[in-house]
Scaffold this motif. Sequence first.
Motif, PDB file in Angstrom:
ATOM      1  N   ALA A 182       0.821  -1.298   0.036  1.00  0.00           N
ATOM      2  CA  ALA A 182      -0.014   0.048  -0.010  1.00  0.00           C
ATOM      3  C   ALA A 182       0.866   1.076   0.042  1.00  0.00           C
ATOM      4  CB  ALA A 182      -0.920  -0.012   1.058  1.00  0.00           C
ATOM      5  N   LYS A 183       2.301   1.246   0.206  1.00  0.00           N
ATOM      6  CA  LYS A 183       3.060   2.151  -0.026  1.00  0.00           C
ATOM      7  C   LYS A 183       3.182   2.751  -1.244  1.00  0.00           C
ATOM      8  CE  LYS A 183       5.990   0.284   2.647  1.00  0.00           C
ATOM      9  NZ  LYS A 183       7.356   0.106   3.498  1.00  0.00           N
ATOM     10  N   VAL A 184       3.121   1.970  -2.216  1.00  0.00           N
ATOM     11  CA  VAL A 184       3.462   2.090  -3.559  1.00  0.00           C
ATOM     12  C   VAL A 184       2.415   2.152  -4.426  1.00  0.00           C
ATOM     13  CG1 VAL A 184       6.004   1.653  -3.524  1.00  0.00           C
ATOM     14  CG2 VAL A 184       4.299  -0.184  -4.079  1.00  0.00           C
ATOM     15  N   THR A 185       1.154   1.501  -4.165  1.00  0.00           N
ATOM     16  CA  THR A 185      -0.111   1.367  -5.048  1.00  0.00           C
ATOM     17  C   THR A 185      -1.381   1.324  -4.148  1.00  0.00           C
ATOM     18  OG1 THR A 185      -0.936   0.022  -6.765  1.00  0.00           O
ATOM     19  CG2 THR A 185      -0.320  -1.179  -5.007  1.00  0.00           C
ATOM     20  N   ARG A 197      -4.077  -3.604 -15.006  1.00  0.00           N
ATOM     21  CA  ARG A 197      -4.175  -1.994 -14.718  1.00  0.00           C
ATOM     22  C   ARG A 197      -2.903  -1.382 -15.117  1.00  0.00           C
ATOM     23  NH1 ARG A 197      -5.485  -1.228  -8.648  1.00  0.00           N
ATOM     24  NH2 ARG A 197      -3.498  -0.413  -8.427  1.00  0.00           N
ATOM     25  N   PRO A 198      -2.876  -0.124 -15.912  1.00  0.00           N
ATOM     26  CA  PRO A 198      -1.632   0.630 -16.473  1.00  0.00           C
ATOM     27  C   PRO A 198      -0.891   0.921 -15.320  1.00  0.00           C
ATOM     28  CG  PRO A 198      -3.753   1.193 -17.515  1.00  0.00           C
ATOM     29  CD  PRO A 198      -4.279   0.225 -16.460  1.00  0.00           C
ATOM     30  N   ASP A 199      -1.283   1.385 -14.362  1.00  0.00           N
ATOM     31  CA  ASP A 199      -0.485   1.895 -13.189  1.00  0.00           C
ATOM     32  C   ASP A 199       0.625   0.520 -12.596  1.00  0.00           C
ATOM     33  OD1 ASP A 199      -3.005   1.172 -11.941  1.00  0.00           O
ATOM     34  OD2 ASP A 199      -1.867   1.703 -10.024  1.00  0.00           O
ATOM     35  N   LEU A 200       0.273  -0.575 -12.804  1.00  0.00           N
ATOM     36  CA  LEU A 200       0.984  -1.702 -12.448  1.00  0.00           C
ATOM     37  C   LEU A 200       1.789  -2.446 -13.363  1.00  0.00           C
ATOM     38  CD1 LEU A 200      -1.928  -3.575 -10.301  1.00  0.00           C
ATOM     39  CD2 LEU A 200       0.004  -2.045  -9.446  1.00  0.00           C
ATOM     40  N   LYS A 201       1.837  -1.865 -14.609  1.00  0.00           N
ATOM     41  CA  LYS A 201       2.698  -2.484 -15.505  1.00  0.00           C
ATOM     42  C   LYS A 201       4.189  -2.456 -15.330  1.00  0.00           C
ATOM     43  CE  LYS A 201       3.614  -2.135 -20.711  1.00  0.00           C
ATOM     44  NZ  LYS A 201       3.197  -1.621 -21.924  1.00  0.00           N
ATOM     45  N   GLN A 248       3.206  -6.706 -18.574  1.00  0.00           N
ATOM     46  CA  GLN A 248       2.391  -6.412 -17.239  1.00  0.00           C
ATOM     47  C   GLN A 248       3.240  -7.017 -16.175  1.00  0.00           C
ATOM     48  OE1 GLN A 248       0.005  -4.165 -16.891  1.00  0.00           O
ATOM     49  NE2 GLN A 248      -0.781  -4.920 -14.969  1.00  0.00           N
ATOM     50  N   ILE A 249       3.438  -8.209 -16.606  1.00  0.00           N
ATOM     51  CA  ILE A 249       4.091  -9.291 -15.615  1.00  0.00           C
ATOM     52  C   ILE A 249       5.501  -8.911 -15.596  1.00  0.00           C
ATOM     53  CG2 ILE A 249       4.348 -11.585 -14.724  1.00  0.00           C
ATOM     54  CD1 ILE A 249       1.664 -12.194 -15.609  1.00  0.00           C
ATOM     55  N   ARG A 250       6.260  -8.609 -14.730  1.00  0.00           N
ATOM     56  CA  ARG A 250       7.980  -8.361 -14.694  1.00  0.00           C
ATOM     57  C   ARG A 250       8.394  -9.928 -14.738  1.00  0.00           C
ATOM     58  NH1 ARG A 250      10.883  -5.348  -9.943  1.00  0.00           N
ATOM     59  NH2 ARG A 250       9.529  -3.677 -10.749  1.00  0.00           N
ATOM     60  N   LYS A 251       8.069 -10.723 -13.826  1.00  0.00           N
ATOM     61  CA  LYS A 251       8.551 -12.079 -13.952  1.00  0.00           C
ATOM     62  C   LYS A 251       7.850 -13.002 -13.000  1.00  0.00           C
ATOM     63  CE  LYS A 251      11.533 -10.902  -9.766  1.00  0.00           C
ATOM     64  NZ  LYS A 251      12.990 -11.052  -9.433  1.00  0.00           N
ATOM     65  N   PHE A 252       8.145 -14.415 -13.082  1.00  0.00           N
ATOM     66  CA  PHE A 252       7.420 -15.458 -12.420  1.00  0.00           C
ATOM     67  C   PHE A 252       8.370 -16.021 -11.479  1.00  0.00           C
ATOM     68  CE2 PHE A 252       5.247 -15.138 -16.048  1.00  0.00           C
ATOM     69  CZ  PHE A 252       3.806 -15.327 -16.063  1.00  0.00           C
ATOM     70  N   THR A 253       7.851 -16.312  -9.947  1.00  0.00           N
ATOM     71  CA  THR A 253       8.997 -16.353  -9.097  1.00  0.00           C
ATOM     72  C   THR A 253       8.518 -17.530  -8.110  1.00  0.00           C
ATOM     73  OG1 THR A 253       7.643 -15.141  -7.344  1.00  0.00           O
ATOM     74  CG2 THR A 253       9.146 -14.179  -8.637  1.00  0.00           C
ATOM     75  N   GLY A 254       9.420 -18.013  -7.450  1.00  0.00           N
ATOM     76  CA  GLY A 254       8.807 -18.852  -6.212  1.00  0.00           C
ATOM     77  C   GLY A 254       8.599 -17.770  -5.004  1.00  0.00           C
ATOM     78  N   ASN A 255       8.932 -18.048  -3.921  1.00  0.00           N
ATOM     79  CA  ASN A 255       8.588 -16.972  -2.780  1.00  0.00           C
ATOM     80  C   ASN A 255       9.629 -15.840  -2.759  1.00  0.00           C
ATOM     81  OD1 ASN A 255      10.748 -18.347  -1.182  1.00  0.00           O
ATOM     82  ND2 ASN A 255       9.666 -17.597   0.649  1.00  0.00           N
ATOM     83  N   ASP A 256      10.578 -16.002  -3.833  1.00  0.00           N
ATOM     84  CA  ASP A 256      11.601 -14.614  -3.803  1.00  0.00           C
ATOM     85  C   ASP A 256      10.922 -13.286  -3.929  1.00  0.00           C
ATOM     86  OD1 ASP A 256      11.169 -16.349  -6.095  1.00  0.00           O
ATOM     87  OD2 ASP A 256      12.950 -15.401  -7.201  1.00  0.00           O
ATOM     88  N   TYR A 257       9.742 -13.256  -4.474  1.00  0.00           N
ATOM     89  CA  TYR A 257       8.892 -11.966  -4.713  1.00  0.00           C
ATOM     90  C   TYR A 257       8.899 -11.666  -3.315  1.00  0.00           C
ATOM     91  CZ  TYR A 257       4.753 -14.280  -2.293  1.00  0.00           C
ATOM     92  OH  TYR A 257       4.121 -15.114  -1.486  1.00  0.00           O
ATOM     93  N   ALA A 258       8.934 -12.294  -2.032  1.00  0.00           N
ATOM     94  CA  ALA A 258       8.696 -11.470  -0.927  1.00  0.00           C
ATOM     95  C   ALA A 258       9.262 -10.289  -0.519  1.00  0.00           C
ATOM     96  CB  ALA A 258       8.622 -12.501   0.386  1.00  0.00           C
ATOM     97  N   ALA A 267       4.990  -3.968  -7.056  1.00  0.00           N
ATOM     98  CA  ALA A 267       3.754  -3.246  -6.134  1.00  0.00           C
ATOM     99  C   ALA A 267       2.722  -4.293  -5.818  1.00  0.00           C
ATOM    100  CB  ALA A 267       3.149  -2.206  -7.190  1.00  0.00           C
ATOM    101  N   ALA A 268       2.644  -5.401  -6.642  1.00  0.00           N
ATOM    102  CA  ALA A 268       1.433  -6.333  -6.421  1.00  0.00           C
ATOM    103  C   ALA A 268       1.808  -7.629  -6.874  1.00  0.00           C
ATOM    104  CB  ALA A 268       0.251  -5.761  -6.954  1.00  0.00           C
ATOM    105  N   CYS A 269       1.412  -8.697  -6.617  1.00  0.00           N
ATOM    106  CA  CYS A 269       1.701  -9.958  -6.943  1.00  0.00           C
ATOM    107  C   CYS A 269       0.689 -10.916  -6.760  1.00  0.00           C
ATOM    108  CB  CYS A 269       3.248 -10.349  -6.400  1.00  0.00           C
ATOM    109  SG  CYS A 269       2.997 -10.416  -4.630  1.00  0.00           S
ATOM    110  N   ILE A 270       0.877 -12.278  -7.129  1.00  0.00           N
ATOM    111  CA  ILE A 270       0.268 -13.352  -7.001  1.00  0.00           C
ATOM    112  C   ILE A 270       1.234 -13.983  -5.625  1.00  0.00           C
ATOM    113  CG2 ILE A 270      -0.416 -15.823  -7.049  1.00  0.00           C
ATOM    114  CD1 ILE A 270      -1.049 -14.721 -10.142  1.00  0.00           C
TER     115      ILE A 270
END
Length: 394
Positions: A182-185, A197-201, A248-258, A267-270
């Motif tokens: 929520a600090k960035v989106t 969503r364009p702002d998340l690209k 739109q999607i930067r990359k696919f990850t394991g839990n290294d998105y954390a 800004a956001a993720c699965i």
Amino acid sequence: MRTPLKPLTRRGLLTGTLGSAALLAAGGALAGCGTKAATQTEEGCKSEDLSATEKKLAFANWPQYLDADEKDESKRPTLDAFFKKTGIQVTYTEDINDNNEFFGKVQNQLAACQSTGRDVMVLTDWMASRMIRLGWIQKLDKAKLPNVEANLLPSLRNRAFDSDNQLAIPWQSGLACLAYNAKVTKEIRTVDELLTRPDLKGKVTALSEMRDTMGLLLQSNGHDPSNFTTAQFDDALSKLKKAVDSKQIRKFTGNDYAPDLAKGDIAACIAWSGDVVQLGFEDEKIKFVAPESGVMLWSDNMLVPNRASHKANAEEMINHYYDPAVAAQLAAYVNYICPVKGAQAEMEKIDPDLAKNPLIFPDEAMLSKSRAFMALDEKQEREYESKFQQVIGA
């Protein structure tokens, strides 16, 4: 008691040493697992139970997936309590780092009806389903599991790969969901927002675990991930491909998105619920989202393999962990969904905040929106994984 953010959660290890790409690379070998020679039957592969004379048990689990004493991590309070109550000595090993890797460790023995040296092993739904399909897992005696019969959550009963709840008993469960910083989106509510969503690209990641990412996309298209067709899978995959092609999607990850989510680099993720719980301890700006279309529910399951020689001891331990007070103590450490009814009330005595956490104790509304991914046969698994890997560029 709250635990600090762990450097690598158990769920993140799913995409560790041997992830989906390795499954495809090993496709020929794994395909052979379904052959007649590798498949066992209850009548053809008998197991002798020595529990009456041997008060011991070998338990294989994932790293950081059992409570440990804060001052001495070699001590395991819930296992120590089990020993004091029963006299059964548990040899506990953290030798499961990846479902496929572990399959490789034990497949030769199980295919040949030989002992693996383990009495209980903890594996994720899809791998549990595979081993059950191959006839490698012993049926449990429900009469020796009264706590399981009384306290297993309704949402985890009668699953497609274990309709009688006699082969795979959930250890912990979790959700694939959405998360944002929520600090960035601003707030997100849907999978489609995440993907368009364009702002998340360029500020979005998705999971390299096919069942979780594709399950959420299937739901977002109005399909049931627990019962879908190839055409519906392809429809959802087309939506994912558009998000990849548009960057739109930067990359696919394991839990290294954390760490990237925590820093605001994405800004956001699965995401996986256990990660979101732990990140939320550090920063309240990390927000969990149950998409309006639904969430994916997965479990890691306790299984007793063929030729395990302490089945009754294993049943006694499984029953121990379905005591609500014991389950609450475990959940307070690992921070995943507790599969045991009554544990939430016990958690109030340990940590009232955790007792209110919907990612550890989801309410009925959230559970009603959750689905488990459809059980796949070997052919489907190779087909769907191959298509998914092509899209994500693995």
